[in-house]
Design a protein around this motif. Sequence first.
Motif, PDB file in Angstrom:
ATOM      1  N   ILE A   1       0.831  -1.204   0.000  1.00  0.00           N
ATOM      2  CA  ILE A   1       0.000   0.000   0.000  1.00  0.00           C
ATOM      3  C   ILE A   1       0.867   1.257   0.000  1.00  0.00           C
ATOM      4  N   LYS A   2       1.978   1.224   0.706  1.00  0.00           N
ATOM      5  CA  LYS A   2       2.875   2.381   0.733  1.00  0.00           C
ATOM      6  C   LYS A   2       3.411   2.699  -0.665  1.00  0.00           C
ATOM      7  N   VAL A   3       3.760   1.672  -1.414  1.00  0.00           N
ATOM      8  CA  VAL A   3       4.246   1.877  -2.781  1.00  0.00           C
ATOM      9  C   VAL A   3       3.169   2.564  -3.617  1.00  0.00           C
ATOM     10  N   LEU A   4       1.936   2.096  -3.492  1.00  0.00           N
ATOM     11  CA  LEU A   4       0.838   2.696  -4.250  1.00  0.00           C
ATOM     12  C   LEU A   4       0.602   4.141  -3.818  1.00  0.00           C
ATOM     13  N   ARG A   5       0.626   4.388  -2.507  1.00  0.00           N
ATOM     14  CA  ARG A   5       0.411   5.746  -1.989  1.00  0.00           C
ATOM     15  C   ARG A   5       1.481   6.703  -2.494  1.00  0.00           C
ATOM     16  N   ASP A   6       2.745   6.270  -2.427  1.00  0.00           N
ATOM     17  CA  ASP A   6       3.843   7.130  -2.863  1.00  0.00           C
ATOM     18  C   ASP A   6       3.745   7.447  -4.357  1.00  0.00           C
ATOM     19  N   ARG A   7       3.356   6.452  -5.135  1.00  0.00           N
ATOM     20  CA  ARG A   7       3.214   6.685  -6.577  1.00  0.00           C
ATOM     21  C   ARG A   7       2.074   7.660  -6.850  1.00  0.00           C
ATOM     22  N   PHE A   8       0.985   7.502  -6.135  1.00  0.00           N
ATOM     23  CA  PHE A   8      -0.152   8.413  -6.288  1.00  0.00           C
ATOM     24  C   PHE A   8       0.270   9.851  -5.991  1.00  0.00           C
ATOM     25  N   GLU A   9       0.957  10.056  -4.868  1.00  0.00           N
ATOM     26  CA  GLU A   9       1.382  11.408  -4.494  1.00  0.00           C
ATOM     27  C   GLU A   9       2.342  12.006  -5.518  1.00  0.00           C
ATOM     28  N   THR A  10       3.323  11.225  -5.907  1.00  0.00           N
ATOM     29  CA  THR A  10       4.329  11.729  -6.851  1.00  0.00           C
ATOM     30  C   THR A  10       3.685  12.149  -8.164  1.00  0.00           C
ATOM     31  N   GLU A  11       2.803  11.322  -8.674  1.00  0.00           N
ATOM     32  CA  GLU A  11       2.196  11.615  -9.970  1.00  0.00           C
ATOM     33  C   GLU A  11       1.218  12.781  -9.890  1.00  0.00           C
ATOM     34  N   VAL A  12       0.458  12.868  -8.802  1.00  0.00           N
ATOM     35  CA  VAL A  12      -0.480  13.981  -8.664  1.00  0.00           C
ATOM     36  C   VAL A  12       0.272  15.297  -8.493  1.00  0.00           C
TER      37      VAL A  12
ATOM     38  N   LEU B   1      -5.876   4.705   1.243  1.00  0.00           N
ATOM     39  CA  LEU B   1      -5.848   3.427   0.541  1.00  0.00           C
ATOM     40  C   LEU B   1      -5.935   2.289   1.548  1.00  0.00           C
ATOM     41  N   GLY B   2      -6.205   1.090   1.040  1.00  0.00           N
ATOM     42  CA  GLY B   2      -6.282  -0.047   1.939  1.00  0.00           C
ATOM     43  C   GLY B   2      -6.177  -1.383   1.247  1.00  0.00           C
ATOM     44  N   HIS B   3      -6.694  -2.405   1.910  1.00  0.00           N
ATOM     45  CA  HIS B   3      -6.416  -3.785   1.509  1.00  0.00           C
ATOM     46  C   HIS B   3      -6.926  -4.156   0.124  1.00  0.00           C
ATOM     47  N   ALA B   4      -7.948  -3.463  -0.366  1.00  0.00           N
ATOM     48  CA  ALA B   4      -8.484  -3.816  -1.681  1.00  0.00           C
ATOM     49  C   ALA B   4      -8.039  -2.853  -2.782  1.00  0.00           C
ATOM     50  N   THR B   5      -7.199  -1.875  -2.464  1.00  0.00           N
ATOM     51  CA  THR B   5      -6.733  -0.913  -3.455  1.00  0.00           C
ATOM     52  C   THR B   5      -5.768  -1.588  -4.430  1.00  0.00           C
ATOM     53  N   THR B   6      -5.942  -1.304  -5.711  1.00  0.00           N
ATOM     54  CA  THR B   6      -5.092  -1.908  -6.741  1.00  0.00           C
ATOM     55  C   THR B   6      -4.278  -0.837  -7.472  1.00  0.00           C
ATOM     56  N   ALA B   7      -3.291  -1.283  -8.220  1.00  0.00           N
ATOM     57  CA  ALA B   7      -2.485  -0.366  -9.031  1.00  0.00           C
ATOM     58  C   ALA B   7      -3.353   0.330 -10.073  1.00  0.00           C
ATOM     59  N   ASP B   8      -4.329  -0.388 -10.615  1.00  0.00           N
ATOM     60  CA  ASP B   8      -5.237   0.224 -11.591  1.00  0.00           C
ATOM     61  C   ASP B   8      -6.060   1.325 -10.944  1.00  0.00           C
ATOM     62  N   ASP B   9      -6.482   1.122  -9.693  1.00  0.00           N
ATOM     63  CA  ASP B   9      -7.198   2.174  -8.967  1.00  0.00           C
ATOM     64  C   ASP B   9      -6.366   3.453  -8.924  1.00  0.00           C
ATOM     65  N   ILE B  10      -5.085   3.298  -8.625  1.00  0.00           N
ATOM     66  CA  ILE B  10      -4.191   4.454  -8.510  1.00  0.00           C
ATOM     67  C   ILE B  10      -4.004   5.135  -9.859  1.00  0.00           C
ATOM     68  N   ASP B  11      -3.781   4.365 -10.898  1.00  0.00           N
ATOM     69  CA  ASP B  11      -3.610   4.942 -12.235  1.00  0.00           C
ATOM     70  C   ASP B  11      -4.835   5.772 -12.617  1.00  0.00           C
ATOM     71  N   ARG B  12      -6.008   5.212 -12.399  1.00  0.00           N
ATOM     72  CA  ARG B  12      -7.231   5.924 -12.764  1.00  0.00           C
ATOM     73  C   ARG B  12      -7.489   7.107 -11.830  1.00  0.00           C
ATOM     74  N   ALA B  13      -7.126   6.972 -10.554  1.00  0.00           N
ATOM     75  CA  ALA B  13      -7.316   8.075  -9.603  1.00  0.00           C
ATOM     76  C   ALA B  13      -6.464   9.276  -9.969  1.00  0.00           C
ATOM     77  N   VAL B  14      -5.223   9.031 -10.390  1.00  0.00           N
ATOM     78  CA  VAL B  14      -4.344  10.138 -10.798  1.00  0.00           C
ATOM     79  C   VAL B  14      -4.960  10.891 -11.969  1.00  0.00           C
ATOM     80  N   ARG B  15      -5.449  10.156 -12.966  1.00  0.00           N
ATOM     81  CA  ARG B  15      -6.067  10.809 -14.126  1.00  0.00           C
ATOM     82  C   ARG B  15      -7.324  11.570 -13.718  1.00  0.00           C
TER      83      ARG B  15
END
Length: 406
Positions: free
Chosen positions: A268-279, A356-370
């Motif tokens: 989850i930390k990896v996903l969170r960090d990627r979300f922040e960086t991209e946003v 984010l949490g246990h069911a969050t996926t990489a695709d969720d993050i990609d779409r959330a950034v957009r």
Amino acid sequence: MGQKCTDPFIYLDYNATAPVRPEAVAATTASLAAVGNASSVHTAGRDAASTVDQARERVAALLGCLPNELIFTSGATEANNLAIRSAATHGRSLVVSAVEHPAVSEAAAAVANSVAGKVYTIGVHRDGTLRLDELEEALAASPVLVSVMAANNETGVLNNLDLVVRLAHEAGALVHSDATQLVGRLPIDLSKLRLDLLSLSGHKFGAPQGVGALFARRGTVPAIRPLAYGGGHERGRRPGTLNVPGIAGLGAAAQAARRDLEQEAARIKVLRDRFETEVMTAVPGTRRNGHPDQRLPGVSSLTFDGLPADALLAAMPGLAASEGSACSSGALEPSHVLLAMGLSRDEADCTIRFSLGHATTADDIDRAVRCVTYATHLVRAALHPNTTTTAPAHSGGQEGTRRHDA
């Protein structure tokens, strides 16, 4: 510019409530299909009591405590009130932090008023961490209880509970922690962390809503004073027929969370960090709030320069996030947490919490950034129709333009 949020729905509001885990659904459903009051002595009652006992053992295993140190409640709000009411004595002061959930700060104020005591409120630094000098000053007043949350519900900032416990115990005070956001997300071991009282809500880590627990350390906490009267349930400390289906779901969620806790936190930390960086790269002027490292792996508090949070959220109806605590949504006042950290009212009003949490996926993050990127352009265009947004993305590091001083 990103793109509109489209199906499937993107859920990034775990700090408000997490999706119920499949294991918890199964356990709750099985209990609902059965019958029996856990206080009854017949076979059905004994089966219900066995379900409760199993859940108590599973929650205790997640926390690293003894099963008989747990009291099942309707959630952390009740547990917080039970803990603070039980610890307070006549004329004694209480200590809380400036960023506590209202379930702690308001309970402390009410209890202190009822016993002619005083509440000392300790501030936080710009990065959301506790001002230890103010804690030590408050401890000089010989308080009966210090209540400091384990992790902040809006920023995810973690408190150094080991240090708080040591300082408070040296001053003769009990220590309570509202660990609602920490339990089930990061490891905790109450056999080593010598907290006296701890509150949790199951729905933050995948149990059904409406069930939680209070940990009260055996041998160190004074008698628990129930909030209501009329029964001997939970060894006389919380009367009322037990919510067996909810408790079953709580136990199942605790077992599931414990099974892969550290691996999930890292993912989850990896996903969170990627979300922040991209946003922050895509949206100039975006700033992150809270300590960059000393925080929960799945929480991101972002301030969007000049863009009201309510307008941004309205522009991305396919994404669930929050202006702050779900318990204060709809309030006219800005976040007391962000104000305590030194943000202005305008900055607080432009801040969104993504969690984010246990069911969050990489695709969720990609779409959330957009989705977020599209919403910011949409709102900026509406606020400044004659301005073209061509400012370069920020390149000065992960905090954006704001410093987070210790």
